[in-house]
Write an enzyme that holds these catalytic residues in place. Structure first.
Site, PDB file in Angstrom:
ATOM      1  N   SER A 142     -12.568  53.820  53.129  1.00 53.85           N
ATOM      2  CA  SER A 142     -13.970  54.010  53.504  1.00 53.85           C
ATOM      3  C   SER A 142     -14.642  52.645  53.577  1.00 53.85           C
ATOM      4  CB  SER A 142     -14.684  54.850  52.441  1.00 53.85           C
ATOM      5  OG  SER A 142     -16.083  54.827  52.636  1.00 53.85           O
ATOM      6  N   TYR A 155     -16.158  57.280  43.447  1.00 50.84           N
ATOM      7  CA  TYR A 155     -15.696  57.214  44.838  1.00 50.84           C
ATOM      8  C   TYR A 155     -15.507  55.759  45.262  1.00 50.84           C
ATOM      9  CZ  TYR A 155     -15.595  58.309  49.866  1.00 50.84           C
ATOM     10  OH  TYR A 155     -15.231  58.443  51.185  1.00 50.84           O
TER      11      TYR A 155
HETATM   12  N1  LIG Z   1     -16.792  61.898  56.598  1.00 47.03           N
HETATM   13  C1  LIG Z   1     -17.098  60.666  56.282  1.00 47.03           C
HETATM   14  O1  LIG Z   1     -18.205  60.216  56.582  1.00 47.03           O
HETATM   15  C2  LIG Z   1     -16.106  59.774  55.591  1.00 47.03           C
HETATM   16  C3  LIG Z   1     -16.422  58.410  55.512  1.00 47.03           C
HETATM   17  C4  LIG Z   1     -15.526  57.553  54.888  1.00 47.03           C
HETATM   18  C5  LIG Z   1     -14.346  58.044  54.371  1.00 47.03           C
HETATM   19  N2  LIG Z   1     -14.071  59.381  54.446  1.00 47.03           N
HETATM   20  C6  LIG Z   1     -12.802  59.839  53.867  1.00 47.03           C
HETATM   21  O2  LIG Z   1     -12.105  60.621  54.805  1.00 47.03           O
HETATM   22  C7  LIG Z   1     -11.288  61.566  54.132  1.00 47.03           C
HETATM   23  C8  LIG Z   1     -11.545  62.953  54.714  1.00 47.03           C
HETATM   24  O3  LIG Z   1     -12.906  63.302  54.458  1.00 47.03           O
HETATM   25  P1  LIG Z   1     -13.710  64.302  55.397  1.00 47.03           P
HETATM   26  O4  LIG Z   1     -14.994  63.659  55.701  1.00 47.03           O
HETATM   27  O5  LIG Z   1     -12.876  64.804  56.493  1.00 47.03           O
HETATM   28  O6  LIG Z   1     -14.036  65.452  54.327  1.00 47.03           O
HETATM   29  P2  LIG Z   1     -13.862  67.062  54.397  1.00 47.03           P
HETATM   30  O7  LIG Z   1     -14.333  67.577  55.705  1.00 47.03           O
HETATM   31  O8  LIG Z   1     -14.504  67.538  53.142  1.00 47.03           O
HETATM   32  O9  LIG Z   1     -12.271  67.252  54.321  1.00 47.03           O
HETATM   33  C9  LIG Z   1     -11.583  66.871  53.168  1.00 47.03           C
HETATM   34  C10 LIG Z   1     -10.116  67.223  53.284  1.00 47.03           C
HETATM   35  O10 LIG Z   1      -9.458  66.788  52.087  1.00 47.03           O
HETATM   36  C11 LIG Z   1      -8.879  67.900  51.421  1.00 47.03           C
HETATM   37  N3  LIG Z   1      -9.117  67.786  49.977  1.00 47.03           N
HETATM   38  C12 LIG Z   1     -10.299  67.598  49.345  1.00 47.03           C
HETATM   39  N4  LIG Z   1     -10.110  67.534  48.021  1.00 47.03           N
HETATM   40  C13 LIG Z   1      -8.789  67.687  47.816  1.00 47.03           C
HETATM   41  C14 LIG Z   1      -7.972  67.726  46.649  1.00 47.03           C
HETATM   42  N5  LIG Z   1      -8.481  67.599  45.416  1.00 47.03           N
HETATM   43  N6  LIG Z   1      -6.633  67.893  46.788  1.00 47.03           N
HETATM   44  C15 LIG Z   1      -6.085  68.029  48.023  1.00 47.03           C
HETATM   45  N7  LIG Z   1      -6.814  68.022  49.170  1.00 47.03           N
HETATM   46  C16 LIG Z   1      -8.145  67.845  49.056  1.00 47.03           C
HETATM   47  C17 LIG Z   1      -9.569  69.144  51.989  1.00 47.03           C
HETATM   48  O11 LIG Z   1      -8.613  70.206  51.990  1.00 47.03           O
HETATM   49  P3  LIG Z   1      -8.844  71.638  51.285  1.00 47.03           P
HETATM   50  O12 LIG Z   1     -10.283  71.731  50.847  1.00 47.03           O
HETATM   51  O13 LIG Z   1      -8.500  72.625  52.366  1.00 47.03           O
HETATM   52  O14 LIG Z   1      -7.866  71.622  50.159  1.00 47.03           O
HETATM   53  C18 LIG Z   1      -9.895  68.708  53.419  1.00 47.03           C
HETATM   54  O15 LIG Z   1      -8.817  68.959  54.280  1.00 47.03           O
HETATM   55  C19 LIG Z   1     -11.636  61.464  52.643  1.00 47.03           C
HETATM   56  O16 LIG Z   1     -10.683  60.678  51.979  1.00 47.03           O
HETATM   57  C20 LIG Z   1     -12.979  60.755  52.658  1.00 47.03           C
HETATM   58  O17 LIG Z   1     -13.217  60.033  51.487  1.00 47.03           O
HETATM   59  C21 LIG Z   1     -14.921  60.258  55.035  1.00 47.03           C
END
Ligand SMILES: NC(=O)c1ccc[n+]([C@@H]2O[C@H](COP(=O)([O-])OP(=O)(O)OC[C@H]3O[C@@H](n4cnc5c(N)ncnc54)[C@H](OP(=O)(O)O)[C@@H]3O)[C@@H](O)[C@H]2O)c1
Length: 274
Positions: A142, A155
């Site tokens: 991130s 985080y």
């Molecule tokens: N969206 C943003 O703005 C953003 C920015 C920077 C970085 N990120 C990073 O991108 C990645 C994906 O985030 P996202 O925005 O796509 O979030 P999201 O829509 O909430 O998706 C999160 C994914 O991670 C899985 N997950 C969450 N907690 C978990 C756990 N304890 N064990 C196994 N799987 C888990 C969920 O699967 P299930 O719930 O189906 O198990 C889901 O598929 C993360 O690492 C996040 O930190 C996101």
């Protein structure tokens, strides 16, 4: 090189049930790459599996169950035949709250899940890639790894740790045929914030949360991150890839390199109403 299946045969994508992970999985499937995608509840992957029979394979994986996560990875790796030549450690979640307001165990669990378990998955992937002298390991970190977010201390630690792991491995992969990409998204419109309750009632934390939501509301769709990742994979190079809005992916990281820390912190604090 025009299509990713000329480079990669089998990919492992953690957290493929929604958000960025689902967009990465869809992008890879469209490029002819077989994908093993994970969720804590594989039922959430049924749609991808039925849309891509014989190409998408659901895997149950919970970062909180470290031994189970490694078993799930090894099982999927065996099912893929020669193992994975692309591993995208994407699964993750946010925790929002004052450092002292929450129990230390909450912060520790987040770091154990998002650094400890991911480190084990990367270790298994890295060994397998080294034995074949090919592959690409991607950590979805991130922008928070370099520009920490207020009230998200666990985080920030987790993402800074993950990025440090990527950069360490970039040294060790020189001359091995393996690539490491530290992918640092800015805000993308996913369900990330909905999955993150505000565990704080202090006025200042609520202001910070409102500012976070306001930026998130105008953020780009996940497909854009998938296109940035596709480009990075086709470039066949290790490195840091910042992805997102012009301000978050380009201007803010540049400012953080040229402005004094105190000025960056002042600007960030003002933005978040602290
Ligand atoms: N969206 C943003 O703005 C953003 C920015 C920077 C970085 N990120 C990073 O991108 C990645 C994906 O985030 P996202 O925005 O796509 O979030 P999201 O829509 O909430 O998706 C999160 C994914 O991670 C899985 N997950 C969450 N907690 C978990 C756990 N304890 N064990 C196994 N799987 C888990 C969920 O699967 P299930 O719930 O189906 O198990 C889901 O598929 C993360 O690492 C996040 O930190 C996101």
């Amino acid at each position: 090189m025009r299509r990713l299946n000329e480079l990669h045969d089998a990919a492992f994508v953690s957290g493929a049930s929604k958000g960025l992970g689902r967009a990465f999985a869809r992008m890879l499937l469209a490029e002819g790459v077989r994908v093993w995608g994970t969720s804590r509840d594989p039922g959430r992957l049924a749609e991808l599996a039925s849309a891509h029979p014989g190409a998408f394979f659901p895997v149950a994986l919970d970062l909180a169950d470290r031994a189970g996560a490694i078993r799930a990875f090894e099982g999927a790796s065996a099912a893929a035949g020669k193992g994975f030549d692309l591993v995208i450690n994407n699964a993750g979640y946010g925790v929002f709250g004052g450092f002292a307001d929450l129990e230390s165990s909450v912060w520790r669990s987040q770091i154990e899940d998002m650094v400890g378990t991911v480190l084990e998955l990367s270790h298994a992937a890295f060994r397998s890639m080294l034995s074949r002298r090919r592959g690409c390991l991607v950590h979805i970190s991130s922008i928070a790894a370099e520009l920490p977010l207020p009230y998200m201390s666990g985080y920030n630690v987790a993402k800074a740790g993950l990025s440090a792991l990527s950069e360490s491995l970039m040294f060790e992969t020189r001359g091995t045929g393996i690539r490491v990409i530290d992918f640092r998204p800015g805000d993308y419109k996913t369900e990330f914030n909905e999955a993150m309750p505000t565990d704080s009632s202090s006025e200042i934390a609520l202001r910070a949360r409102a500012a976070l939501e306001a930026t998130f509301a105008g953020s780009p769709p996940s497909e854009r991150a998938a296109m940035d990742l596709r480009r990075a994979l086709l470039a066949k190079r290790s490195g840091i890839v910042r992805s997102g809005s012009l301000f978050q992916a380009r201007i803010a990281p540049l400012l953080s390199r040229i402005l004094p820390d105190s000025v960056m912190r002042w600007g960030t604090a003002r933005y978040f109403g602290l």
